[in-house]
Design an enzyme around this catalytic site. Sequence first.
Site, PDB file in Angstrom:
ATOM      1  N   ASP A  66       0.814  -1.211   0.000  1.00  0.00           N
ATOM      2  CA  ASP A  66       0.000   0.000   0.000  1.00  0.00           C
ATOM      3  C   ASP A  66       0.854   1.269   0.000  1.00  0.00           C
ATOM      4  O   ASP A  66       2.071   1.205   0.211  1.00  0.00           O
ATOM      5  CB  ASP A  66      -0.964  -0.004   1.204  1.00  0.00           C
ATOM      6  CG  ASP A  66      -0.314  -0.491   2.495  1.00  0.00           C
ATOM      7  OD1 ASP A  66       0.924  -0.414   2.593  1.00  0.00           O
ATOM      8  OD2 ASP A  66      -1.036  -0.937   3.396  1.00  0.00           O
ATOM      9  N   ASN A 135      -7.738  -3.227  14.042  1.00  0.00           N
ATOM     10  CA  ASN A 135      -9.125  -3.548  13.676  1.00  0.00           C
ATOM     11  C   ASN A 135      -9.195  -4.744  12.719  1.00  0.00           C
ATOM     12  O   ASN A 135     -10.232  -4.992  12.113  1.00  0.00           O
ATOM     13  CB  ASN A 135      -9.795  -2.319  13.042  1.00  0.00           C
ATOM     14  CG  ASN A 135      -9.058  -1.851  11.787  1.00  0.00           C
ATOM     15  OD1 ASN A 135      -8.126  -2.510  11.339  1.00  0.00           O
ATOM     16  ND2 ASN A 135      -9.467  -0.727  11.232  1.00  0.00           N
ATOM     17  N   HIS A 137      -7.374  -5.095   9.966  1.00  0.00           N
ATOM     18  CA  HIS A 137      -7.111  -4.818   8.544  1.00  0.00           C
ATOM     19  C   HIS A 137      -5.826  -5.482   8.074  1.00  0.00           C
ATOM     20  O   HIS A 137      -4.920  -5.747   8.863  1.00  0.00           O
ATOM     21  CB  HIS A 137      -7.149  -3.317   8.235  1.00  0.00           C
ATOM     22  CG  HIS A 137      -5.983  -2.494   8.658  1.00  0.00           C
ATOM     23  ND1 HIS A 137      -6.105  -1.210   9.149  1.00  0.00           N
ATOM     24  CD2 HIS A 137      -4.638  -2.731   8.635  1.00  0.00           C
ATOM     25  CE1 HIS A 137      -4.915  -0.710   9.391  1.00  0.00           C
ATOM     26  NE2 HIS A 137      -4.001  -1.613   9.101  1.00  0.00           N
ATOM     27  N   GLU A 142      -9.721  -2.059   5.162  1.00  0.00           N
ATOM     28  CA  GLU A 142     -10.400  -1.845   6.430  1.00  0.00           C
ATOM     29  C   GLU A 142     -11.617  -2.774   6.548  1.00  0.00           C
ATOM     30  O   GLU A 142     -12.061  -3.346   5.543  1.00  0.00           O
ATOM     31  CB  GLU A 142     -10.853  -0.379   6.518  1.00  0.00           C
ATOM     32  CG  GLU A 142      -9.718   0.640   6.456  1.00  0.00           C
ATOM     33  CD  GLU A 142      -8.934   0.769   7.763  1.00  0.00           C
ATOM     34  OE1 GLU A 142      -8.811  -0.229   8.506  1.00  0.00           O
ATOM     35  OE2 GLU A 142      -8.427   1.876   8.042  1.00  0.00           O
TER      36      GLU A 142
END
Length: 250
Positions: A66, A135, A137, A142
């Site tokens: 990313d 979380n 990810h 996400e």
Amino acid sequence: MYKIFESSEDAAEALADLIVSRINEKPSIVLGLATGATMEPVYAALIEAHKAGRVSFAGVTSFNLDEYEGLSPRHSGSYRATMDRLLFDHVDIDKAKTHLPDGMTHDPEHEGERYERLIAEAGGIDLQLLGIGRNGHIGFNEPGSAFSSRTRLVVLEEETLKANAGFFSDRSVPERALTMGIATILDAREIAVMATGPAKADAVARALYAAPDADCPASALNGHDNVRWFLDREAAAELPDVDVRLRAAD
Ligand code: GLP
């Protein structure tokens, strides 16, 4: 399959050893790389291995997961600058063969397609490294990301912006990023996930034990048949049978 190590240093050494072995088995390997604090000791160990003559990166091609949108590659918080600083500048990799999504693109849709095409032209990813967000990810996929998603522009969650704020001293964390999709990640022939520290314990337990669920993107990894998890005791703390496993290993 997962392995629990006494410390984060031990987990990082073990993952670095796996990467060194895979490069030595296939010097023209295509690596999928990850950023984040978790990977920093892994890259430090790879630099050590290179300096000790145990591995050459000369034939390696890499694709990072990313990159932030709108951040110049010269900005210290960009993942390009981060990879240069943490690994590329210290080993014999050919930088022309190191790829990240172009965060400065004016056409994110086209950029996603270009990145996917580059990966395909390189023959696909042999070994993908992954961290995991608090979380759940993976990359910047996400919660709610489709398991069929591919490289695209995404909006980051508040929790992710907070978690990554420490990497930015002069500005706020960019709110959008380009990331490989979950399907892009699952296309890799082998995946190595590393998670360390107590902040990851909940996400690790959900990823490994909950049914595959878009609310926990890392749970998609259960649908891949060649995934290894490298955990320290803290990140493994909420796995249901962790005490039994630790006793068996002692
Ligand atoms: C970041 C990155 C991920 C990384 C994860 C964990 O936001 N985009 O690729 O794996 O979150 O980061 P850290 O290792 O700093 O906890």
